[in-house]
Structures are given as structure tokens and as C-alpha cells.
Design a protein around this motif. Structure first.
Motif, PDB file in Angstrom:
ATOM      1  N   ALA A 274      22.470  77.959  76.057  1.00 47.75           N
ATOM      2  CA  ALA A 274      23.953  78.138  75.602  1.00 47.75           C
ATOM      3  C   ALA A 274      24.400  79.364  75.786  1.00 47.75           C
ATOM      4  CB  ALA A 274      24.094  77.427  74.234  1.00 47.75           C
ATOM      5  N   ILE A 275      23.681  80.574  75.358  1.00 51.95           N
ATOM      6  CA  ILE A 275      23.912  81.843  75.588  1.00 51.95           C
ATOM      7  C   ILE A 275      24.171  82.115  77.051  1.00 51.95           C
ATOM      8  CG2 ILE A 275      23.095  84.080  75.206  1.00 51.95           C
ATOM      9  CD1 ILE A 275      22.077  83.286  72.739  1.00 51.95           C
ATOM     10  N   THR A 276      23.349  81.740  77.844  1.00 47.06           N
ATOM     11  CA  THR A 276      23.499  82.108  79.222  1.00 47.06           C
ATOM     12  C   THR A 276      24.608  81.499  79.875  1.00 47.06           C
ATOM     13  OG1 THR A 276      20.757  81.932  79.624  1.00 47.06           O
ATOM     14  CG2 THR A 276      22.210  81.576  81.470  1.00 47.06           C
ATOM     15  N   VAL A 277      24.891  80.216  79.615  1.00 42.14           N
ATOM     16  CA  VAL A 277      26.082  79.581  79.895  1.00 42.14           C
ATOM     17  C   VAL A 277      27.341  80.295  79.417  1.00 42.14           C
ATOM     18  CG1 VAL A 277      27.607  77.549  79.851  1.00 42.14           C
ATOM     19  CG2 VAL A 277      25.023  77.250  80.227  1.00 42.14           C
ATOM     20  N   TYR A 278      27.433  80.580  78.213  1.00 43.40           N
ATOM     21  CA  TYR A 278      28.459  81.303  77.628  1.00 43.40           C
ATOM     22  C   TYR A 278      28.733  82.681  78.556  1.00 43.40           C
ATOM     23  CZ  TYR A 278      28.607  78.255  73.728  1.00 43.40           C
ATOM     24  OH  TYR A 278      28.692  77.148  72.731  1.00 43.40           O
ATOM     25  N   LYS A 279      27.556  83.417  78.472  1.00 48.51           N
ATOM     26  CA  LYS A 279      27.776  84.637  79.343  1.00 48.51           C
ATOM     27  C   LYS A 279      28.274  84.619  80.699  1.00 48.51           C
ATOM     28  CE  LYS A 279      24.528  87.332  76.346  1.00 48.51           C
ATOM     29  NZ  LYS A 279      23.495  88.180  76.395  1.00 48.51           N
ATOM     30  N   LYS A 280      27.866  83.602  81.557  1.00 47.40           N
ATOM     31  CA  LYS A 280      28.270  83.348  82.804  1.00 47.40           C
ATOM     32  C   LYS A 280      29.810  82.884  82.826  1.00 47.40           C
ATOM     33  CE  LYS A 280      28.260  82.279  87.247  1.00 47.40           C
ATOM     34  NZ  LYS A 280      28.599  83.118  88.344  1.00 47.40           N
ATOM     35  N   GLY A 281      30.097  82.135  81.720  1.00 44.86           N
ATOM     36  CA  GLY A 281      31.377  81.725  81.664  1.00 44.86           C
ATOM     37  C   GLY A 281      32.469  83.221  81.450  1.00 44.86           C
ATOM     38  N   MET A 282      31.896  83.861  80.387  1.00 49.38           N
ATOM     39  CA  MET A 282      32.579  84.933  80.401  1.00 49.38           C
ATOM     40  C   MET A 282      32.851  86.023  81.375  1.00 49.38           C
ATOM     41  SD  MET A 282      30.545  85.957  76.649  1.00 49.38           S
ATOM     42  CE  MET A 282      31.052  87.819  76.922  1.00 49.38           C
ATOM     43  N   GLU A 283      31.875  86.229  82.330  1.00 48.79           N
ATOM     44  CA  GLU A 283      31.904  86.708  83.401  1.00 48.79           C
ATOM     45  C   GLU A 283      33.081  86.239  84.372  1.00 48.79           C
ATOM     46  OE1 GLU A 283      28.364  87.036  85.664  1.00 48.79           O
ATOM     47  OE2 GLU A 283      27.340  87.807  83.848  1.00 48.79           O
ATOM     48  N   VAL A 284      32.898  84.915  84.615  1.00 50.05           N
ATOM     49  CA  VAL A 284      34.044  84.315  85.416  1.00 50.05           C
ATOM     50  C   VAL A 284      35.119  84.229  84.719  1.00 50.05           C
ATOM     51  CG1 VAL A 284      34.815  82.033  86.341  1.00 50.05           C
ATOM     52  CG2 VAL A 284      32.515  82.533  86.152  1.00 50.05           C
TER      53      VAL A 284
ATOM     54  N   GLN B 209      36.683  86.914  82.812  1.00 49.81           N
ATOM     55  CA  GLN B 209      37.025  87.955  83.011  1.00 49.81           C
ATOM     56  C   GLN B 209      37.467  88.377  84.469  1.00 49.81           C
ATOM     57  OE1 GLN B 209      34.094  91.123  81.779  1.00 49.81           O
ATOM     58  NE2 GLN B 209      35.641  92.255  81.101  1.00 49.81           N
ATOM     59  N   ARG B 210      36.792  87.724  85.449  1.00 52.99           N
ATOM     60  CA  ARG B 210      37.268  88.085  86.858  1.00 52.99           C
ATOM     61  C   ARG B 210      38.494  87.332  87.087  1.00 52.99           C
ATOM     62  NH1 ARG B 210      36.156  84.529  90.740  1.00 52.99           N
ATOM     63  NH2 ARG B 210      34.310  83.561  89.875  1.00 52.99           N
ATOM     64  N   LEU B 211      38.542  86.230  86.514  1.00 51.20           N
ATOM     65  CA  LEU B 211      40.016  85.342  86.955  1.00 51.20           C
ATOM     66  C   LEU B 211      41.198  85.940  85.681  1.00 51.20           C
ATOM     67  CD1 LEU B 211      38.411  81.961  87.188  1.00 51.20           C
ATOM     68  CD2 LEU B 211      39.313  83.549  88.829  1.00 51.20           C
ATOM     69  N   GLY B 212      40.890  86.739  84.494  1.00 50.79           N
ATOM     70  CA  GLY B 212      42.008  87.311  83.680  1.00 50.79           C
ATOM     71  C   GLY B 212      42.241  86.118  82.906  1.00 50.79           C
ATOM     72  N   GLU B 213      41.299  85.332  82.388  1.00 51.07           N
ATOM     73  CA  GLU B 213      41.537  84.350  81.569  1.00 51.07           C
ATOM     74  C   GLU B 213      41.001  84.657  80.211  1.00 51.07           C
ATOM     75  OE1 GLU B 213      42.658  81.162  81.921  1.00 51.07           O
ATOM     76  OE2 GLU B 213      42.908  81.119  84.081  1.00 51.07           O
ATOM     77  N   ARG B 214      42.123  85.440  79.269  1.00 51.68           N
ATOM     78  CA  ARG B 214      41.659  86.158  78.115  1.00 51.68           C
ATOM     79  C   ARG B 214      41.247  85.238  77.307  1.00 51.68           C
ATOM     80  NH1 ARG B 214      39.531  90.481  78.265  1.00 51.68           N
ATOM     81  NH2 ARG B 214      40.211  90.752  76.096  1.00 51.68           N
ATOM     82  N   HIS B 215      41.923  84.240  76.802  1.00 50.13           N
ATOM     83  CA  HIS B 215      41.745  83.297  75.954  1.00 50.13           C
ATOM     84  C   HIS B 215      40.393  82.520  76.040  1.00 50.13           C
ATOM     85  CE1 HIS B 215      42.769  80.310  72.913  1.00 50.13           C
ATOM     86  NE2 HIS B 215      42.363  79.429  73.810  1.00 50.13           N
ATOM     87  N   ALA B 216      40.174  82.316  77.490  1.00 50.22           N
ATOM     88  CA  ALA B 216      38.828  81.489  77.593  1.00 50.22           C
ATOM     89  C   ALA B 216      37.900  82.725  77.287  1.00 50.22           C
ATOM     90  CB  ALA B 216      38.885  81.016  79.074  1.00 50.22           C
ATOM     91  N   TYR B 217      37.996  83.770  77.870  1.00 51.68           N
ATOM     92  CA  TYR B 217      36.765  84.658  77.755  1.00 51.68           C
ATOM     93  C   TYR B 217      36.650  84.841  76.162  1.00 51.68           C
ATOM     94  CZ  TYR B 217      34.707  89.353  77.410  1.00 51.68           C
ATOM     95  OH  TYR B 217      33.870  90.458  77.160  1.00 51.68           O
ATOM     96  N   ASN B 218      37.790  85.000  75.354  1.00 61.15           N
ATOM     97  CA  ASN B 218      37.375  85.294  73.744  1.00 61.15           C
ATOM     98  C   ASN B 218      36.859  84.118  73.090  1.00 61.15           C
ATOM     99  OD1 ASN B 218      38.613  87.690  73.950  1.00 61.15           O
ATOM    100  ND2 ASN B 218      40.733  86.980  73.315  1.00 61.15           N
ATOM    101  N   GLU B 219      37.230  82.856  73.490  1.00 58.62           N
ATOM    102  CA  GLU B 219      36.484  81.690  72.983  1.00 58.62           C
ATOM    103  C   GLU B 219      35.008  81.656  73.402  1.00 58.62           C
ATOM    104  OE1 GLU B 219      38.560  78.045  74.311  1.00 58.62           O
ATOM    105  OE2 GLU B 219      39.440  78.000  72.591  1.00 58.62           O
ATOM    106  N   LEU B 220      34.703  82.087  74.439  1.00 58.56           N
ATOM    107  CA  LEU B 220      33.401  82.188  74.938  1.00 58.56           C
ATOM    108  C   LEU B 220      32.504  83.360  74.264  1.00 58.56           C
ATOM    109  CD1 LEU B 220      33.977  81.407  78.806  1.00 58.56           C
ATOM    110  CD2 LEU B 220      32.608  80.073  77.328  1.00 58.56           C
ATOM    111  N   ARG B 221      33.074  84.416  74.186  1.00 65.49           N
ATOM    112  CA  ARG B 221      32.568  85.831  73.510  1.00 65.49           C
ATOM    113  C   ARG B 221      32.272  84.994  71.980  1.00 65.49           C
ATOM    114  NH1 ARG B 221      36.101  90.273  72.899  1.00 65.49           N
ATOM    115  NH2 ARG B 221      36.629  89.002  70.784  1.00 65.49           N
ATOM    116  N   ALA B 222      33.285  84.514  71.534  1.00 61.78           N
ATOM    117  CA  ALA B 222      32.970  84.156  70.023  1.00 61.78           C
ATOM    118  C   ALA B 222      31.814  83.389  69.878  1.00 61.78           C
ATOM    119  CB  ALA B 222      34.149  83.594  69.345  1.00 61.78           C
ATOM    120  N   ALA B 223      31.644  82.247  70.655  1.00 61.15           N
ATOM    121  CA  ALA B 223      30.500  81.145  70.676  1.00 61.15           C
ATOM    122  C   ALA B 223      29.543  82.001  70.990  1.00 61.15           C
ATOM    123  CB  ALA B 223      30.839  80.225  71.687  1.00 61.15           C
TER     124      ALA B 223
END
Length: 103
Positions: free
Chosen positions: A71-81, A83-97
Motif C-alpha cells: 500500500a505504501i509503495t502504491v501511495y508513493k507512486k501515486g504521489m509522484e504521478v 505531483q507531476r500532473l499538478g493534482e494537489r488534492h489527490a497528492y494530499n489524500e495519497l500523502r495522508a494515507a
């Protein structure tokens, strides 16, 4: 006709549609079929790594199955994506999880 059947029918016409695959995976989560949902999420992200919302749901699925490292690996990959796409809300949700599992 169930929602799963409708989505599968639509996917027969357009199997690569990320939205339809994401929706189908969520329907399988609702029915408790995490194995089927996980397979769909993983396939979706292999073909379309920019579909940010699927990282969160796949991570939660892995958490439920006891695979916190996955799960952590998936969250971190999602955070990278995100951030690259400028999706702040998604980034924050993934970071919190992710932070919840790491601490």
C-alpha cells in the motif's frame, strides 16, 4: 442487468477505457471481491499510470488485505504521478494515507 454487467458490456466495446475500468473495480470492491478489483486496478495503472484516483483505491485495498508495504509503495507512486500532473488534492489524500501507515 447489474452495474457490473453493464460496465463489462461497455468494456467489451472499449476495453481500454480507464474510467470504465476504474468504475468496474469499484463495483467489485462493493461486492467484496477485492482480488478481482485489485487485478483491474493493477491492469489499469499498468496501461494508464496517470489515472491518479486508482492509486488511492488500490492502496486501500492492499491495506485491507494486510499488505501495508504494498500500500505504501502504491501511495508513493501515486504521489509522484499526482505531483507531476499538478493534482494537489489527490497528492494530499495519497500523502495522508501513506503517512498514516508509516507512523
Amino acid at each position: 442487468m447489474s452495474r457490473i454487467e453493464k460496465l463489462e458490456e461497455l468494456l467489451r466495446e472499449n476495453s481500454g477505457d480507464a474510467f470504465l475500468n476504474h468504475a468496474l473495480a469499484l463495483e467489485y470492491v462493493k461486492t467484496g471481491d477485492d482480488a478481482k478489483a485489485g487485478t483491474i486496478f493493477k491492469n489499469l495503472l499498468e496501461k494508464n499510470e496517470d489515472y491518479v484516483g486508482s492509486y488511492y483505491h488500490l492502496g486501500k485495498l492492499l491495506e485491507r488485505s494486510g499488505d501495508e508495504t504494498g500500500a505504501i509503495t502504491v501511495y508513493k507512486k501515486g504521489m509522484e504521478v499526482a505531483q507531476r500532473l499538478g493534482e494537489r488534492h489527490a497528492y494530499n489524500e495519497l500523502r495522508a494515507a501513506c503517512e498514516y501507515l508509516e507512523f
